[in-house]
Scaffold this active site. Structure first.
Site, short mmCIF file in Angstrom:
data_model
loop_
_atom_site.label_atom_id
_atom_site.label_comp_id
_atom_site.label_asym_id
_atom_site.label_seq_id
_atom_site.Cartn_x
_atom_site.Cartn_y
_atom_site.Cartn_z
N ASP A 1 43.23 30.32 36.36
CA ASP A 1 41.83 30.22 35.94
C ASP A 1 41.59 30.68 34.51
O ASP A 1 40.49 30.51 33.98
CB ASP A 1 40.96 31.05 36.90
CG ASP A 1 40.98 30.45 38.29
OD1 ASP A 1 41.34 31.15 39.25
OD2 ASP A 1 40.66 29.25 38.41
N HIS B 1 47.04 38.35 40.25
CA HIS B 1 47.22 37.37 41.33
C HIS B 1 47.86 38.08 42.52
O HIS B 1 48.68 38.96 42.37
CB HIS B 1 48.13 36.22 40.87
CG HIS B 1 48.03 35.01 41.73
ND1 HIS B 1 48.76 34.87 42.88
CD2 HIS B 1 47.27 33.90 41.62
CE1 HIS B 1 48.45 33.70 43.44
NE2 HIS B 1 47.56 33.10 42.70
C1 SDX Z 1 42.98 32.13 42.36
O1 SDX Z 1 45.89 33.21 46.20
C2 SDX Z 1 45.96 32.16 45.43
O2 SDX Z 1 46.94 31.45 45.40
C3 SDX Z 1 44.71 31.91 44.58
C4 SDX Z 1 44.82 30.84 43.52
C5 SDX Z 1 44.99 29.46 44.11
O3 SDX Z 1 45.55 28.58 43.43
O4 SDX Z 1 44.47 29.23 45.24
O5 SDX Z 1 45.93 31.12 42.66
C6 SDX Z 1 43.55 30.77 42.66
O6 SDX Z 1 42.15 32.60 43.08
C7 SDX Z 1 43.54 32.91 41.19
C8 SDX Z 1 42.90 34.33 41.07
C9 SDX Z 1 41.55 34.18 40.36
N1 SDX Z 1 40.82 35.49 40.41
C10 SDX Z 1 40.64 36.21 39.28
O7 SDX Z 1 41.10 35.92 38.18
C11 SDX Z 1 39.77 37.45 39.49
C12 SDX Z 1 40.40 38.65 38.80
N2 SDX Z 1 41.64 39.02 39.54
C13 SDX Z 1 41.50 39.96 40.59
O8 SDX Z 1 40.31 40.18 41.18
C14 SDX Z 1 42.77 40.18 41.42
O9 SDX Z 1 43.84 40.20 40.56
C15 SDX Z 1 43.05 39.19 42.55
C16 SDX Z 1 41.88 39.07 43.47
C17 SDX Z 1 43.39 37.85 42.00
C18 SDX Z 1 44.26 39.71 43.32
O10 SDX Z 1 43.87 40.89 43.90
P1 SDX Z 1 44.87 41.74 44.84
O11 SDX Z 1 46.16 41.03 45.04
O12 SDX Z 1 44.11 42.14 46.07
O13 SDX Z 1 45.22 42.97 43.95
P2 SDX Z 1 44.39 44.29 43.97
O14 SDX Z 1 42.92 43.99 43.94
O15 SDX Z 1 44.92 45.16 45.06
O16 SDX Z 1 44.77 44.93 42.54
C19 SDX Z 1 45.93 45.73 42.37
C20 SDX Z 1 45.60 46.64 41.20
C21 SDX Z 1 44.30 47.43 41.41
O17 SDX Z 1 44.38 48.59 40.63
P3 SDX Z 1 44.86 49.99 41.39
O18 SDX Z 1 43.90 50.19 42.55
O19 SDX Z 1 46.30 49.75 41.80
O20 SDX Z 1 44.72 51.05 40.30
O21 SDX Z 1 45.39 45.85 40.01
C22 SDX Z 1 44.05 46.01 39.59
C23 SDX Z 1 43.27 46.55 40.76
O22 SDX Z 1 42.12 47.29 40.33
N3 SDX Z 1 43.59 44.67 39.18
C24 SDX Z 1 42.84 44.42 38.11
C25 SDX Z 1 42.70 43.03 38.07
N4 SDX Z 1 43.35 42.48 39.11
C26 SDX Z 1 43.89 43.51 39.80
N5 SDX Z 1 42.27 45.24 37.18
C27 SDX Z 1 41.57 44.64 36.21
N6 SDX Z 1 41.40 43.31 36.08
C28 SDX Z 1 41.95 42.47 37.00
N7 SDX Z 1 41.77 41.17 36.91
#
Ligand code: SDX
Length: 428
Positions: A364, A307
């Protein structure tokens, strides 16, 4: 704490006011940055460090896993409130008296009919259409049938537009589902509660009596409350920036629905179920999917994990995980997917890749399991998210318009070609 932040650029110092919110969050007010520095701006991909507005609606603390709507904790509201009460709280700022709630419900009920020509729009969609594309289109189409709800400025006109969309949206949700199932597009029964009526519109069969399942309605009420608002997330920021151009409420909401559709945002609840199904088909091999999620060369992410704000457990995920156990038990549903989800969660919470990056289950991760137990098709999960988020989007749009916020228009840092002469075809 000092009152100002000092920025030094090329030996020149600039002072910018520090502003503190009611939860002691501190922000640097850079409204005058470009003017005083001769054009210097900031850059912050994904706005990870940038506040777009001041808001009084929802507070969340990602480190402590706190979520409050207008000061009330999500735990209390999910346990004790009715979804329409929470909608009123988010939009108008206070929990309603019984009289206020009764009037709100009646005004919404009076608006819960849609123009019969909207059936023709629904009919035009193929059954294969994704429900999020359908509901976004129908929401935008409402503007054509309710032109008076477009550029509203007064609280009275906003109220009329708000009860219109709260009345009509559940009908559009039900029609979106029933169109795919080839079922008649009908209406509900205003004498029922808002959530109960919505569920009845979605699932009543034309040839059978309908009986309410209290377990399902209570669970849906809780899920909708948990999804009702979440400060400046992607779709809410979309609603606010579209509304900041003075586009109408319905057009702004339609844009928000499209933003929510993405699998990184609200579309994640559908993606979680598809991921869990794939793991189940793969013989429950969670380790293979954990490895894929950690592999930088693999675009796969562990859906429902991580998140932007929560670097601790998403408080909503905790509530939904418990509700999933309760609802499946009360409905007598044995779903191996729930066991796979719990196994995956346990592995991730003990894996350094996820622990180091503070990746926890989000709202989710478990919600789809409950929706599925309620008989809601997977591709309708994000529509249910939109139904829950509707009052939050409305509240944020209303706050932005009442505070007369300026049109949203971020700057950029240009990194393209500098000026060059036109090249004739013979020289390309
Ligand atoms: C919602 O914002 C809100 O409030 C949203 C929400 C709401 O109520 O409106 O809460 C609802 O959208 C919840 C999120 C649902 N999405 C998912 O479950 C999709 C999977 N999660 C990710 O795609 C990700 O965690 C996000 C999009 C939710 C957050 O992404 P960020 O904050 O941009 O973090 P990032 O992509 O920069 O990740 C940081 C690190 C990275 O690795 P490094 O480059 O540091 O090595 O964490 C890794 C990412 O690759 N990472 C994951 C991951 N989420 C982040 N790796 C594997 N699986 C994941 N799910």
């Amino acid at each position: 704490m000092s009152k100002n932040a000092t920025l030094e650029i090329n030996g020149q110092k600039y002072e910018f006011p520090l502003v503190t919110g009611t939860e002691n969050e501190v922000a640097i007010d850079i409204k005058d940055l470009r003017a005083v520095t001769g054009g210097v701006t900031t850059i912050d991909p994904g706005y990870k460090n940038t506040g777009s507005c001041e808001s009084s609606i929802t507070f969340l603390d990602g480190e402590k896993g706190i979520l409050r709507y207008r000061g009330y904790s999500i735990e209390e509201l999910a346990e004790k409130a009715d979804f329409l009460e929470v909608a009123y709280l988010l939009i108008f700022g206070e929990l309603p008296t019984q009289e206020e709630l009764d009037k709100f419900k009646k005004d919404i009920c009076d608006q819960s009919i849609v123009d019969e020509d909207i059936r023709k729009i629904v009919d035009a969609f193929p059954k294969s259409a994704h429900p999020m594309g359908v509901i976004s289109s129908l929401t935008s189409a409402l503007t054509s049938f309710n032109p008076s709800s477009v550029n509203v400025d007064s609280k009275e006109d906003m109220y009329k537009a708000i009860v219109k969309i709260l009345g009509k949206f559940p009908v559009l949700v039900a029609w979106t589902l029933r169109k795919k199932q080839g079922l008649p597009l009908d209406y509900g029964d205003c004498s029922l509660g808002y959530v109960e009526n919505t569920y009845k519109m979605m699932f009543k069969q034309p040839n059978k009596d309908y009986t309410t399942n209290e377990v399902v309605i209570n669970a849906l009420n809780k899920l909708l409350i948990l999804h009702a608002d979440h400060e400046q997330n992607c779709s809410t920021s979309t609603v606010r920036i579209v509304g900041s151009s003075h586009a109408g409420l319905f057009a702004s909401l339609s844009a928000g629905i499209s933003a929510l559709w993405g699998p990184l945002h609200g579309g994640a609840n559908q993606a979680v179920l598809e991921m869990l199904e794939a793991i189940k088909e793969d013989g429950g091999d969670t380790k293979k999917y954990m490895a894929k999620a950690k592999d930088k060369d693999d675009p796969f992410r562990l859906m429902g994990f991580g998140h932007r704000v929560y670097k601790n457990f998403d408080p909503r995920a905790k509530i939904i995980k418990k509700a999933a156990d309760d609802v499946l038990e009360q409905l007598g549903v044995e779903d191996p997917i729930l066991d796979i989800a719990k196994g995956l969660e346990k592995e991730a919470l003990n894996d350094s890749y996820f622990v180091d990056r503070k990746l926890y289950p989000n709202v989710d991760f478990y919600s789809g399991i409950i929706y599925r137990a309620m008989g809601i098709p997977t591709d309708m999960f994000t529509v249910m998210f939109a139904l829950g988020r509707l009052p939050g989007w409305i509240a944020q749009w209303r706050e932005m318009r009442l505070r007369k916020e300026p049109i949203g228009r971020p700057r950029q840092l240009y990194v393209g070609e500098t000026q060059r002469a036109f090249k004739p075809m013979s020289k390309r």
